[in-house]
Write a protein that holds these residues in place. Structure first.
Motif, PDB file in Angstrom:
ATOM      1  N   UNK A 186       0.835  -1.208   0.000  1.00  0.00           N
ATOM      2  CA  UNK A 186       0.000   0.000   0.000  1.00  0.00           C
ATOM      3  C   UNK A 186       0.864   1.251   0.000  1.00  0.00           C
ATOM      4  N   UNK A 187       1.967   1.225   0.777  1.00  0.00           N
ATOM      5  CA  UNK A 187       2.868   2.376   0.830  1.00  0.00           C
ATOM      6  C   UNK A 187       3.515   2.631  -0.528  1.00  0.00           C
ATOM      7  N   UNK A 188       3.942   1.560  -1.187  1.00  0.00           N
ATOM      8  CA  UNK A 188       4.545   1.692  -2.521  1.00  0.00           C
ATOM      9  C   UNK A 188       3.540   2.272  -3.510  1.00  0.00           C
ATOM     10  N   UNK A 189       2.302   1.751  -3.435  1.00  0.00           N
ATOM     11  CA  UNK A 189       1.263   2.243  -4.343  1.00  0.00           C
ATOM     12  C   UNK A 189       0.940   3.706  -4.055  1.00  0.00           C
ATOM     13  N   UNK A 190       0.922   4.062  -2.767  1.00  0.00           N
ATOM     14  CA  UNK A 190       0.643   5.453  -2.402  1.00  0.00           C
ATOM     15  C   UNK A 190       1.721   6.396  -2.935  1.00  0.00           C
ATOM     16  N   UNK A 191       2.971   6.044  -2.709  1.00  0.00           N
ATOM     17  CA  UNK A 191       4.060   6.904  -3.180  1.00  0.00           C
ATOM     18  C   UNK A 191       4.079   7.001  -4.703  1.00  0.00           C
ATOM     19  N   UNK A 192       3.699   5.885  -5.362  1.00  0.00           N
ATOM     20  CA  UNK A 192       3.615   5.921  -6.829  1.00  0.00           C
ATOM     21  C   UNK A 192       2.506   6.866  -7.274  1.00  0.00           C
ATOM     22  N   UNK A 193       1.386   6.842  -6.550  1.00  0.00           N
ATOM     23  CA  UNK A 193       0.282   7.746  -6.890  1.00  0.00           C
ATOM     24  C   UNK A 193       0.668   9.201  -6.646  1.00  0.00           C
ATOM     25  N   UNK A 194       1.435   9.445  -5.527  1.00  0.00           N
ATOM     26  CA  UNK A 194       1.900  10.813  -5.267  1.00  0.00           C
ATOM     27  C   UNK A 194       2.819  11.290  -6.382  1.00  0.00           C
ATOM     28  N   UNK A 195       3.722  10.400  -6.837  1.00  0.00           N
ATOM     29  CA  UNK A 195       4.609  10.769  -7.946  1.00  0.00           C
ATOM     30  C   UNK A 195       3.847  11.066  -9.223  1.00  0.00           C
ATOM     31  N   UNK A 196       2.839  10.240  -9.477  1.00  0.00           N
ATOM     32  CA  UNK A 196       2.019  10.461 -10.679  1.00  0.00           C
ATOM     33  C   UNK A 196       1.262  11.780 -10.573  1.00  0.00           C
ATOM     34  N   UNK A 197       0.752  12.060  -9.366  1.00  0.00           N
ATOM     35  CA  UNK A 197       0.049  13.325  -9.134  1.00  0.00           C
ATOM     36  C   UNK A 197       0.990  14.505  -9.416  1.00  0.00           C
ATOM     37  N   UNK A 198       2.217  14.375  -8.881  1.00  0.00           N
ATOM     38  CA  UNK A 198       3.183  15.465  -9.041  1.00  0.00           C
ATOM     39  C   UNK A 198       3.561  15.669 -10.506  1.00  0.00           C
ATOM     40  N   UNK A 199       3.676  14.556 -11.236  1.00  0.00           N
ATOM     41  CA  UNK A 199       4.107  14.663 -12.632  1.00  0.00           C
ATOM     42  C   UNK A 199       2.976  15.050 -13.563  1.00  0.00           C
ATOM     43  N   UNK A 200       1.782  14.557 -13.310  1.00  0.00           N
ATOM     44  CA  UNK A 200       0.705  14.699 -14.288  1.00  0.00           C
ATOM     45  C   UNK A 200      -0.270  15.847 -13.984  1.00  0.00           C
ATOM     46  N   UNK A 222      -2.750  21.232  -3.735  1.00  0.00           N
ATOM     47  CA  UNK A 222      -1.393  20.954  -3.262  1.00  0.00           C
ATOM     48  C   UNK A 222      -1.073  19.478  -3.476  1.00  0.00           C
ATOM     49  N   UNK A 223       0.183  19.248  -3.738  1.00  0.00           N
ATOM     50  CA  UNK A 223       0.619  17.862  -3.934  1.00  0.00           C
ATOM     51  C   UNK A 223       0.678  17.145  -2.582  1.00  0.00           C
ATOM     52  N   UNK A 224       0.123  15.933  -2.443  1.00  0.00           N
ATOM     53  CA  UNK A 224       0.261  15.157  -1.209  1.00  0.00           C
ATOM     54  C   UNK A 224       1.723  14.767  -0.984  1.00  0.00           C
ATOM     55  N   UNK A 225       2.096  14.639   0.268  1.00  0.00           N
ATOM     56  CA  UNK A 225       3.483  14.327   0.597  1.00  0.00           C
ATOM     57  C   UNK A 225       3.716  12.812   0.556  1.00  0.00           C
ATOM     58  N   UNK A 226       4.818  12.393  -0.017  1.00  0.00           N
ATOM     59  CA  UNK A 226       5.141  10.960   0.013  1.00  0.00           C
ATOM     60  C   UNK A 226       5.481  10.514   1.439  1.00  0.00           C
ATOM     61  N   UNK A 227       5.358   9.214   1.699  1.00  0.00           N
ATOM     62  CA  UNK A 227       5.687   8.627   3.005  1.00  0.00           C
ATOM     63  C   UNK A 227       7.005   7.888   2.878  1.00  0.00           C
ATOM     64  N   UNK A 228       7.970   8.364   3.636  1.00  0.00           N
ATOM     65  CA  UNK A 228       9.303   7.750   3.567  1.00  0.00           C
ATOM     66  C   UNK A 228       9.473   6.615   4.585  1.00  0.00           C
ATOM     67  N   UNK A 229       8.650   6.589   5.643  1.00  0.00           N
ATOM     68  CA  UNK A 229       8.800   5.560   6.681  1.00  0.00           C
ATOM     69  C   UNK A 229       8.319   4.215   6.163  1.00  0.00           C
ATOM     70  N   UNK A 230       9.161   3.204   6.322  1.00  0.00           N
ATOM     71  CA  UNK A 230       8.803   1.858   5.890  1.00  0.00           C
ATOM     72  C   UNK A 230       8.363   1.021   7.093  1.00  0.00           C
ATOM     73  N   UNK A 231       7.486   0.060   6.858  1.00  0.00           N
ATOM     74  CA  UNK A 231       7.090  -0.823   7.968  1.00  0.00           C
ATOM     75  C   UNK A 231       8.323  -1.548   8.523  1.00  0.00           C
TER      76      UNK A 231
END
Length: 236
Positions: A186-200, A222-231
């Protein structure tokens, strides 16, 4: 006297008493000692003592000796009677021993003085002539066997609970591992969505802001912030 001996030996829990001796032909003992494994010891407390009392009241040596001889014969007769009784059938259990209980040491010591072989002959017939002292020793030995059995059963129960606890912990570990993998996905998918949001989306949002479209709304894009903390990974 039997009840006191059982209590003194700490065996009340494992001794059964016959309060009313109304069973035909005396086929049930006065006390039954339960042994580990379902076996039993029968205890009879109806030994004849009248001749000993007569000896104690005798006024001369000849009367005393004659009464003590009758005392020994009466005890031997009672041993024979106990050996012939089928207590095992009455108790519906395997019988290790029949105890002929005498309520005082003097009853046995006087008989031994007249007939030293009395106990040996009784044991050959699987009858133990016991006084309170020897019966306490016997019951204490049986109590130790019960304690050892209890410890063994507790050890088995502890081992079974430990196995179940370990299995449950292993299952919970598997569940946590799957949950961690799900969170990581879920975290990977979220960060990917944030990147897509930022780019597109953000580039187009900036162009719309330049065209003054943002002035017609109170909200800012505003662009959502990515989550850097990993489980946290589970220890192996």
């Amino acid at each position: 006297a039997l009840r006191n001996v059982a209590e003194l030996a700490g065996m009340s829990e494992h001794c059964d008493f016959v309060e009313q001796t109304a069973v035909a032909e005396g086929k049930r003992p006065d006390m039954t000692v339960n042994l580990p494994g379902g076996r039993k010891i029968a205890v009879d407390a109806k030994a004849p003592l009248n001749d000993f009392l007569a000896a104690a009241e005798a006024t001369d040596e000849a009367q005393r000796d004659a009464a003590l001889d009758r005392h020994v014969k009466a005890l031997r007769s009672h041993v024979k009677s106990l050996a012939a009784r089928d207590y095992a059938e009455a108790l519906q259990s395997d019988l290790d021993l029949v105890v002929m209980f005498l309520p005082g040491e003097q009853f046995l010591s006087a008989a031994f003085a007249q007939d030293p072989d009395l106990q040996v002959d009784a044991l050959r017939a699987k009858v133990l002539i016991a006084t309170p002292t020897t019966l306490v020793a016997l019951l204490r030995t049986v109590a130790i066997y019960w304690q050892q059995r209890s410890l063994a059963e507790n050890a088995e129960s502890i081992a079974a609970v430990a196995r179940e606890l370990y299995e449950r912990a292993a299952k919970f570990s598997d569940d946590l591992d799957r949950l961690g993998k799900g969170l990581n996905s879920a975290l990977t998918a979220y960060n990917a969505a944030v990147g897509s949001f930022d780019r597109r989306l953000l580039p187009m949002a900036r162009r719309l802001e330049e065209l003054k479209v943002s002035e017609q709304t109170k909200r800012d894009l505003k662009a959502p912030q990515p989550i850097d903390t990993e489980p946290r990974k589970l220890a192996e």
